[in-house]
Scaffold this motif. Structure first.
Motif, PDB file in Angstrom:
ATOM      1  N   ALA A 119       0.854  -1.144  -0.119  1.00  0.00           N
ATOM      2  CA  ALA A 119      -0.299  -0.356  -0.415  1.00  0.00           C
ATOM      3  C   ALA A 119       0.625   0.983   0.162  1.00  0.00           C
ATOM      4  O   ALA A 119       0.643   2.175  -0.605  1.00  0.00           O
ATOM      5  N   VAL A 120       1.852   0.774   0.708  1.00  0.00           N
ATOM      6  CA  VAL A 120       2.795   2.496   0.412  1.00  0.00           C
ATOM      7  C   VAL A 120       3.524   2.544  -0.194  1.00  0.00           C
ATOM      8  O   VAL A 120       4.092   3.446  -0.925  1.00  0.00           O
ATOM      9  N   VAL A 121       4.099   1.810  -1.281  1.00  0.00           N
ATOM     10  CA  VAL A 121       4.674   1.935  -2.232  1.00  0.00           C
ATOM     11  C   VAL A 121       3.895   1.855  -3.486  1.00  0.00           C
ATOM     12  O   VAL A 121       3.796   3.264  -3.986  1.00  0.00           O
ATOM     13  N   ARG A 122       2.524   1.910  -3.714  1.00  0.00           N
ATOM     14  CA  ARG A 122       1.536   2.510  -4.710  1.00  0.00           C
ATOM     15  C   ARG A 122       1.658   4.298  -4.190  1.00  0.00           C
ATOM     16  O   ARG A 122       1.158   4.958  -4.719  1.00  0.00           O
ATOM     17  N   VAL A 123       1.110   3.781  -2.937  1.00  0.00           N
ATOM     18  CA  VAL A 123       0.931   5.836  -2.398  1.00  0.00           C
ATOM     19  C   VAL A 123       1.984   5.990  -3.036  1.00  0.00           C
ATOM     20  O   VAL A 123       1.866   7.326  -3.783  1.00  0.00           O
ATOM     21  N   LEU A 124       3.530   6.304  -2.781  1.00  0.00           N
ATOM     22  CA  LEU A 124       4.186   6.891  -3.480  1.00  0.00           C
ATOM     23  C   LEU A 124       5.104   7.065  -4.597  1.00  0.00           C
ATOM     24  O   LEU A 124       5.641   7.947  -4.982  1.00  0.00           O
ATOM     25  N   SER A 125       4.418   5.672  -4.958  1.00  0.00           N
ATOM     26  CA  SER A 125       4.269   5.809  -6.486  1.00  0.00           C
ATOM     27  C   SER A 125       3.009   6.557  -7.252  1.00  0.00           C
ATOM     28  O   SER A 125       3.653   6.913  -8.606  1.00  0.00           O
ATOM     29  N   GLY A 126       2.307   7.294  -6.558  1.00  0.00           N
ATOM     30  CA  GLY A 126       1.442   8.332  -6.838  1.00  0.00           C
ATOM     31  C   GLY A 126       0.019   7.152  -7.509  1.00  0.00           C
ATOM     32  O   GLY A 126      -0.482   7.924  -7.956  1.00  0.00           O
ATOM     33  N   GLY A 127      -0.337   6.058  -7.355  1.00  0.00           N
ATOM     34  CA  GLY A 127      -1.127   5.599  -7.807  1.00  0.00           C
ATOM     35  C   GLY A 127      -2.648   5.748  -7.045  1.00  0.00           C
ATOM     36  O   GLY A 127      -3.128   4.845  -7.157  1.00  0.00           O
ATOM     37  N   VAL A 128      -2.093   6.727  -5.857  1.00  0.00           N
ATOM     38  CA  VAL A 128      -3.973   7.238  -5.102  1.00  0.00           C
ATOM     39  C   VAL A 128      -3.879   8.524  -4.938  1.00  0.00           C
ATOM     40  O   VAL A 128      -2.888   9.177  -4.767  1.00  0.00           O
ATOM     41  N   SER A 129      -4.846   8.935  -5.761  1.00  0.00           N
ATOM     42  CA  SER A 129      -4.831   9.890  -6.078  1.00  0.00           C
ATOM     43  C   SER A 129      -5.063  10.537  -3.942  1.00  0.00           C
ATOM     44  O   SER A 129      -5.482   9.828  -3.111  1.00  0.00           O
TER      45      SER A 129
END
Length: 120
Positions: free
Chosen positions: A79-89
């Motif tokens: 989840a953190v990786v996805r957030v930090l990669s810009g995958g979450v608005s």
């Protein structure tokens, strides 16, 4: 167990009182232990869920994951990786809104069984 917890509910505020809190924490350290490293590496967690509507229709599914502590760590890092990669608005999201309904299916070691629909 539920009835017992309801009877104890009036005592819950006392758990925040420092002497009681220290005593409770000491009891937990003495009596509760998590799984061993061997257990975390080999155990599996099995989940089952069912939702019913007012008409009596239901949807049931099962999910199999690695051991719960290990799975939680894996999911949190993903989840953190996805957030930090810009995958979450930006904004406030439920996990499903942030990562998609099938996020859990993408995690290593997870087996998501099909949803079974039934009529009353």
């Amino acid at each position: 167990q539920v009835a017992r917890l309801r009877r104890l509910r009036p005592l819950v505020p006392l758990a925040g009182w420092p002497p009681i809190k220290r005593w409770l924490q000491r009891r937990v350290r003495q009596r509760v232990s998590g799984p061993t490293a061997e257990m975390r590496s080999s155990a599996r967690t099995f989940l089952w869920g069912e939702a019913r509507d007012a008409a009596g229709r239901s949807a049931t599914t099962r999910l199999e994951t690695p051991e719960a502590y290990a799975f939680t760590a894996t999911a949190a890092v993903a989840a953190v990786v996805r957030v930090l990669s810009g995958g979450v608005s930006p904004g406030a999201w439920t996990p499903s809104q942030a990562f998609g309904a099938h996020f859990v299916d993408e995690l290593s070691g997870v087996v998501a069984h099909p949803i079974a629909l039934s009529e009353p």
